[in-house]
Design a protein around this motif. Structure first.
Motif, PDB file in Angstrom:
ATOM      1  N   ILE A   1       0.857  -1.183   0.000  1.00 49.41           N
ATOM      2  CA  ILE A   1       0.000   0.000   0.000  1.00 49.41           C
ATOM      3  C   ILE A   1       0.898   1.239   0.000  1.00 49.41           C
ATOM      4  N   VAL A   2       0.569   2.211  -0.872  1.00 46.74           N
ATOM      5  CA  VAL A   2       1.424   3.394  -1.003  1.00 46.74           C
ATOM      6  C   VAL A   2       0.688   4.712  -0.744  1.00 46.74           C
ATOM      7  N   ALA A   3      -0.636   4.672  -0.620  1.00 49.17           N
ATOM      8  CA  ALA A   3      -1.391   5.900  -0.332  1.00 49.17           C
ATOM      9  C   ALA A   3      -2.720   5.518   0.301  1.00 49.17           C
ATOM     10  N   ILE A   4      -3.213   6.399   1.176  1.00 50.23           N
ATOM     11  CA  ILE A   4      -4.441   6.139   1.925  1.00 50.23           C
ATOM     12  C   ILE A   4      -5.354   7.351   1.874  1.00 50.23           C
ATOM     13  N   ASN A   5      -6.644   7.091   1.612  1.00 48.34           N
ATOM     14  CA  ASN A   5      -7.710   8.079   1.757  1.00 48.34           C
ATOM     15  C   ASN A   5      -8.737   7.452   2.691  1.00 48.34           C
ATOM     16  N   LEU A   6      -9.051   8.114   3.795  1.00 51.30           N
ATOM     17  CA  LEU A   6      -9.983   7.574   4.772  1.00 51.30           C
ATOM     18  C   LEU A   6     -11.418   7.927   4.403  1.00 51.30           C
TER      19      LEU A   6
ATOM     20  N   ALA B   1      12.868   3.756 -10.920  1.00 46.85           N
ATOM     21  CA  ALA B   1      12.171   4.673 -11.825  1.00 46.85           C
ATOM     22  C   ALA B   1      10.666   4.576 -11.638  1.00 46.85           C
ATOM     23  N   LYS B   2      10.144   3.355 -11.561  1.00 45.07           N
ATOM     24  CA  LYS B   2       8.706   3.179 -11.383  1.00 45.07           C
ATOM     25  C   LYS B   2       8.253   3.647 -10.005  1.00 45.07           C
ATOM     26  N   ALA B   3       9.078   3.408  -8.984  1.00 43.41           N
ATOM     27  CA  ALA B   3       8.737   3.889  -7.646  1.00 43.41           C
ATOM     28  C   ALA B   3       8.655   5.414  -7.626  1.00 43.41           C
ATOM     29  N   ALA B   4       9.553   6.080  -8.348  1.00 43.92           N
ATOM     30  CA  ALA B   4       9.498   7.540  -8.445  1.00 43.92           C
ATOM     31  C   ALA B   4       8.230   7.990  -9.146  1.00 43.92           C
ATOM     32  N   ALA B   5       7.809   7.241 -10.169  1.00 45.70           N
ATOM     33  CA  ALA B   5       6.578   7.574 -10.883  1.00 45.70           C
ATOM     34  C   ALA B   5       5.360   7.381  -9.986  1.00 45.70           C
ATOM     35  N   VAL B   6       5.359   6.310  -9.194  1.00 42.37           N
ATOM     36  CA  VAL B   6       4.269   6.094  -8.235  1.00 42.37           C
ATOM     37  C   VAL B   6       4.198   7.268  -7.262  1.00 42.37           C
ATOM     38  N   ALA B   7       5.349   7.689  -6.754  1.00 43.77           N
ATOM     39  CA  ALA B   7       5.385   8.817  -5.825  1.00 43.77           C
ATOM     40  C   ALA B   7       4.875  10.098  -6.484  1.00 43.77           C
ATOM     41  N   ALA B   8       5.133  10.259  -7.776  1.00 43.90           N
ATOM     42  CA  ALA B   8       4.655  11.437  -8.506  1.00 43.90           C
ATOM     43  C   ALA B   8       3.166  11.346  -8.822  1.00 43.90           C
ATOM     44  N   TYR B   9       2.656  10.140  -8.900  1.00 44.41           N
ATOM     45  CA  TYR B   9       1.228   9.955  -9.191  1.00 44.41           C
ATOM     46  C   TYR B   9       0.356  10.256  -7.972  1.00 44.41           C
ATOM     47  N   ILE B  10       0.847   9.941  -6.794  1.00 47.13           N
ATOM     48  CA  ILE B  10       0.040  10.075  -5.581  1.00 47.13           C
ATOM     49  C   ILE B  10      -0.502  11.494  -5.383  1.00 47.13           C
ATOM     50  N   PRO B  11       0.276  12.574  -5.537  1.00 46.74           N
ATOM     51  CA  PRO B  11      -0.307  13.913  -5.387  1.00 46.74           C
ATOM     52  C   PRO B  11      -1.438  14.193  -6.370  1.00 46.74           C
ATOM     53  N   ALA B  12      -1.290  13.728  -7.619  1.00 48.18           N
ATOM     54  CA  ALA B  12      -2.363  13.947  -8.597  1.00 48.18           C
ATOM     55  C   ALA B  12      -3.611  13.177  -8.197  1.00 48.18           C
ATOM     56  N   TRP B  13      -3.421  11.951  -7.732  1.00 51.31           N
ATOM     57  CA  TRP B  13      -4.543  11.134  -7.253  1.00 51.31           C
ATOM     58  C   TRP B  13      -5.286  11.848  -6.130  1.00 51.31           C
TER      59      TRP B  13
ATOM     60  N   PHE C   1      -6.640  12.529   3.791  1.00 52.92           N
ATOM     61  CA  PHE C   1      -5.357  11.869   3.548  1.00 52.92           C
ATOM     62  C   PHE C   1      -4.485  12.011   4.793  1.00 52.92           C
ATOM     63  N   PRO C   2      -4.384  10.978   5.611  1.00 54.08           N
ATOM     64  CA  PRO C   2      -3.687  11.087   6.897  1.00 54.08           C
ATOM     65  C   PRO C   2      -2.166  11.144   6.738  1.00 54.08           C
ATOM     66  N   PRO C   3      -1.504  12.064   7.417  1.00 57.76           N
ATOM     67  CA  PRO C   3      -0.038  12.103   7.383  1.00 57.76           C
ATOM     68  C   PRO C   3       0.582  10.851   8.008  1.00 57.76           C
ATOM     69  N   SER C   4      -0.147  10.260   8.971  1.00 52.75           N
ATOM     70  CA  SER C   4       0.281   9.010   9.598  1.00 52.75           C
ATOM     71  C   SER C   4      -0.703   7.905   9.234  1.00 52.75           C
TER      72      SER C   4
ATOM     73  N   PHE D   1       2.325  -2.278   4.143  1.00 49.85           N
ATOM     74  CA  PHE D   1       2.457  -0.829   3.947  1.00 49.85           C
ATOM     75  C   PHE D   1       3.902  -0.456   3.625  1.00 49.85           C
ATOM     76  N   ASP D   2       4.089   0.350   2.586  1.00 54.28           N
ATOM     77  CA  ASP D   2       5.411   0.869   2.235  1.00 54.28           C
ATOM     78  C   ASP D   2       5.492   2.307   2.745  1.00 54.28           C
ATOM     79  N   HIS D   3       6.147   2.478   3.887  1.00 56.11           N
ATOM     80  CA  HIS D   3       6.131   3.771   4.576  1.00 56.11           C
ATOM     81  C   HIS D   3       6.968   4.846   3.884  1.00 56.11           C
ATOM     82  N   ARG D   4       7.688   4.504   2.851  1.00 60.35           N
ATOM     83  CA  ARG D   4       8.399   5.537   2.095  1.00 60.35           C
ATOM     84  C   ARG D   4       7.422   6.555   1.498  1.00 60.35           C
ATOM     85  N   PHE D   5       6.173   6.120   1.270  1.00 62.72           N
ATOM     86  CA  PHE D   5       5.174   6.962   0.605  1.00 62.72           C
ATOM     87  C   PHE D   5       4.186   7.597   1.592  1.00 62.72           C
ATOM     88  N   GLU D   6       4.384   7.406   2.880  1.00 63.69           N
ATOM     89  CA  GLU D   6       3.345   7.654   3.880  1.00 63.69           C
ATOM     90  C   GLU D   6       2.746   9.058   3.851  1.00 63.69           C
TER      91      GLU D   6
END
Length: 354
Positions: free
Chosen positions: A125-130, A249-261, A303-306, A336-341
């Protein structure tokens, strides 16, 4: 595999219906010690790259083209190429696509990652919306006399072990004081629920709030109704296979996608009139009145910071499934992959961080 304490439910039938033909062709085991475990490497803990390398692409799930429509309306751009938008949303379909390497990133509820772990497939899991308000309600078949969850006793209930609808049903039964064997759980996937209701194959099926207006329009006059509860499915999440996240490279793209999501969901929440017209009316063929009824029930994106609350909820969900013998008990923190938390929280205004 664990024996089933739920009478009338054949575990093999569950797994066959949920894994689908693609998993069957691959000869996959339903248990976590199956051969699928060899498909993935250990999860990376390497820091995320600050910039997406040129030429990077992702294959992303976008059920009913929601993401493309959101991004277009909100004028959101991505710093990488989406090589394919896949119109899939059901957890079992997503897991099969992950296995086939035809999908890199998906949006689901909390239960598919649990199911994937049980099947021996490594994803994070790389992003959470409650979601604080219910996204699902229970619809009855036409001509039914069922009016409360207590009336589910002795009835045939549509149940998808690998999807959000399944855990909502289990939580509703538990809250009503009903044991699993007080009703018959009929193994189906969510895309079969409407047909099963219409044909009388089941007495009750959990439907998304967005599905209810069209169902009632067709069958309310024939005695169908909906039963609302305060049971929520807390997690709306992004997740990806470990093989994807281990690729820098793909992990960086995932991280860049999360803000748009995250920003896309905020835009939708803040512009209900535009969303009603552009999505529900134009693409889902609902009336404006039906669309307005759906958006009035919409959850405010959070979107919880924790991820502490999310992990607690996910553990409760996994334990609930384990109690029924549907999965083996395990520690969900590994999902959970906390690099993206905190990425999603940092991308939205303070009122959407909880």
């Amino acid at each position: 595999m664990p024996s089933s304490p739920v009478p009338g439910v054949d575990r093999r039938l569950f797994l066959a219906s949920l894994l689908g033909a693609a998993a069957g062709v691959a000869g996959l085991s339903g248990c976590a010690n199956g051969s699928a475990a060899a498909e993935t490497k250990g999860a990376s803990s390497a820091p995320l790259a600050r910039k997406v390398p040129a030429g990077t692409s992702l294959k992303i799930a976008s059920y009913q083209n929601v993401q493309q429509i959101q991004f277009r309306l909100a004028k959101l751009d991505l710093p990488f190429k989406v090589s394919n938008w896949l119109n899939i949303g059901a957890g079992p379909d997503v897991i099969n696509a992950f296995r086939a390497r035809s999908l890199d990133l998906a949006n689901n509820a909390g239960i598919p990652p649990i199911q994937a772990h049980y099947q021996g497939f490594d994803a994070k899991i790389v992003a959470i919306n409650l979601t604080r308000k219910p996204n699902y309600l229970f619809a009855t078949k036409p001509g039914s006399d069922i009016r409360t969850v207590a009336d589910f006793k002795g009835k045939k209930l549509a149940f998808s072990q690998g999807q959000a609808q399944g855990v909502v049903l289990l939580r509703a039964l538990k809250k009503a004081g009903l044991a699993y064997d007080d009703a018959r759980l009929v193994p189906l996937t969510s895309n079969q629920f409407l047909t099963a209701l219409q044909s009388g194959q089941v007495d009750i099926a959990p439907l998304a709030n967005s599905q209810a207006p069209a169902y009632l329009q067709q069958y309310e006059s024939k005695g169908a109704r909906v039963i609302t509860t305060d049971v929520v499915d807390l997690l709306n999440l992004l997740w990806a296979p470990v093989t994807v996240l281990n690729d820098p490279a793909k992990a960086a793209a995932v991280a860049a996608y999360i803000p748009a999501w995250a920003k896309g969901q905020v835009w939708t929440y803040e512009h209900p009139d535009a969303w009603n017209e552009q999505f529900y009316v134009k693409t889902q063929n609902l009336t404006l009145e039906q669309a307005q009824g759906i958006t009035e029930l919409a959850n405010k994106p959070l979107f919880p910071p924790s991820w502490a609350e999310a992990i607690k909820w996910e553990q409760e969900t996994a334990d609930l499934l384990a109690e029924g013998g549907f999965v083996k008990k395990f520690d969900v923190s590994s999902l959970f992959d906390h690099r993206f938390e905190d990425i999603a929280a940092k991308a939205v205004p303070a009122e959407y961080r909880r």
